[in-house]
Design a protein around this motif. Structure first.
Motif, short mmCIF file in Angstrom:
data_model
loop_
_atom_site.label_atom_id
_atom_site.label_comp_id
_atom_site.label_asym_id
_atom_site.label_seq_id
_atom_site.Cartn_x
_atom_site.Cartn_y
_atom_site.Cartn_z
N LEU A 46 0.83 -1.21 0.00
CA LEU A 46 0.00 0.00 0.00
C LEU A 46 0.86 1.26 0.00
CD1 LEU A 46 -2.81 -1.09 2.47
CD2 LEU A 46 -3.04 -0.71 0.01
N CYS A 47 1.94 1.25 0.75
CA CYS A 47 2.86 2.40 0.79
C CYS A 47 3.49 2.63 -0.57
CB CYS A 47 3.94 2.20 1.84
SG CYS A 47 3.34 2.35 3.53
N ARG A 48 3.91 1.55 -1.22
CA ARG A 48 4.53 1.68 -2.54
C ARG A 48 3.51 2.15 -3.57
NH1 ARG A 48 9.23 3.08 -1.70
NH2 ARG A 48 9.69 2.81 -3.90
N LEU A 49 2.26 1.68 -3.49
CA LEU A 49 1.24 2.15 -4.41
C LEU A 49 1.00 3.65 -4.24
CD1 LEU A 49 -1.39 -0.73 -4.33
CD2 LEU A 49 0.13 -0.12 -6.23
N LYS A 50 0.99 4.09 -2.99
CA LYS A 50 0.81 5.53 -2.72
C LYS A 50 1.97 6.31 -3.32
CE LYS A 50 -0.16 8.88 0.80
NZ LYS A 50 0.57 9.56 1.79
N TRP A 51 3.18 5.81 -3.13
CA TRP A 51 4.37 6.47 -3.67
C TRP A 51 4.31 6.53 -5.19
CZ3 TRP A 51 8.40 5.54 -6.95
CH2 TRP A 51 9.52 6.37 -6.83
N LEU A 52 3.95 5.41 -5.84
CA LEU A 52 3.86 5.38 -7.30
C LEU A 52 2.79 6.32 -7.81
CD1 LEU A 52 4.28 1.54 -7.83
CD2 LEU A 52 5.91 3.32 -8.53
N SER A 53 1.69 6.45 -7.06
CA SER A 53 0.62 7.37 -7.43
C SER A 53 1.10 8.81 -7.31
CB SER A 53 -0.60 7.13 -6.54
OG SER A 53 -1.63 8.02 -6.87
N GLU A 54 1.76 9.13 -6.21
CA GLU A 54 2.26 10.49 -6.01
C GLU A 54 3.33 10.86 -7.04
OE1 GLU A 54 3.53 10.41 -1.94
OE2 GLU A 54 1.49 10.64 -1.19
N ALA A 55 4.07 9.86 -7.53
CA ALA A 55 5.11 10.09 -8.53
C ALA A 55 4.53 10.17 -9.94
CB ALA A 55 6.16 8.99 -8.45
N GLY A 56 3.21 9.87 -10.08
CA GLY A 56 2.54 10.01 -11.37
C GLY A 56 2.60 8.79 -12.27
N PHE A 57 2.96 7.62 -11.73
CA PHE A 57 3.04 6.40 -12.55
C PHE A 57 1.72 5.64 -12.61
CE2 PHE A 57 7.47 7.03 -11.18
CZ PHE A 57 8.06 7.12 -12.42
N ILE A 58 0.88 5.80 -11.60
CA ILE A 58 -0.43 5.15 -11.56
C ILE A 58 -1.45 6.14 -11.05
CG2 ILE A 58 0.49 2.81 -11.20
CD1 ILE A 58 -0.18 3.11 -8.21
N TRP A 59 -2.71 5.82 -11.26
CA TRP A 59 -3.78 6.64 -10.71
C TRP A 59 -4.87 5.73 -10.20
CZ3 TRP A 59 -8.68 7.28 -13.25
CH2 TRP A 59 -8.79 6.64 -14.47
N ARG A 60 -5.56 6.21 -9.20
CA ARG A 60 -6.63 5.43 -8.58
C ARG A 60 -7.91 5.66 -9.35
NH1 ARG A 60 -7.24 4.97 -2.11
NH2 ARG A 60 -8.84 3.38 -2.09
N THR A 61 -8.43 4.61 -9.93
CA THR A 61 -9.61 4.73 -10.79
C THR A 61 -10.91 4.65 -10.02
OG1 THR A 61 -9.70 2.37 -11.24
CG2 THR A 61 -8.37 3.70 -12.73
N ASP A 62 -10.83 4.21 -8.78
CA ASP A 62 -12.03 4.04 -7.96
C ASP A 62 -11.68 4.40 -6.52
OD1 ASP A 62 -14.12 3.06 -6.33
OD2 ASP A 62 -14.60 1.50 -7.77
N GLU A 63 -12.33 5.40 -5.97
CA GLU A 63 -12.03 5.82 -4.60
C GLU A 63 -12.53 4.83 -3.56
OE1 GLU A 63 -10.05 8.32 -3.66
OE2 GLU A 63 -9.67 8.57 -5.79
#
Length: 88
Positions: A46-63
């Protein structure tokens, strides 16, 4: 999902190269069928997903659910690294 947890200490997004662990996460997200939620994630993932999202590599498609997709930046990175995705 068979991710290893050998990765360096987290740093601010965009300041550190991606680890093999991060690349494995990106590949997994890219291979997952559209609308498929990330399942059985531990705290490190979960921490790595957050980091990847903040770095612009992924985005959350569903809140509501943990559903992520690659951004153009994430797709380009994997393409540059020669990663081949097995899309469902």
């Amino acid at each position: 999902m068979n991710w290893t947890t050998d990765f360096t200490a987290m740093e601010l997004p965009g300041t550190a190269p991606l680890s093999e662990y991060d690349i494995a996460l990106l590949c997994d997200i890219g291979e997952r069928a559209a609308g498929s939620a990330a399942e059985s994630l531990d705290t490190e993932q979960l921490c790595r997903l957050k980091w990847l999202s903040e770095a612009g590599f992924i985005w959350r498609t569903d809140e509501e659910a943990l559903i992520y997709a690659l951004t153009g930046k994430g797709q380009r990175l994997l393409s540059e690294r020669g990663a081949v995705l097995n899309e469902a």
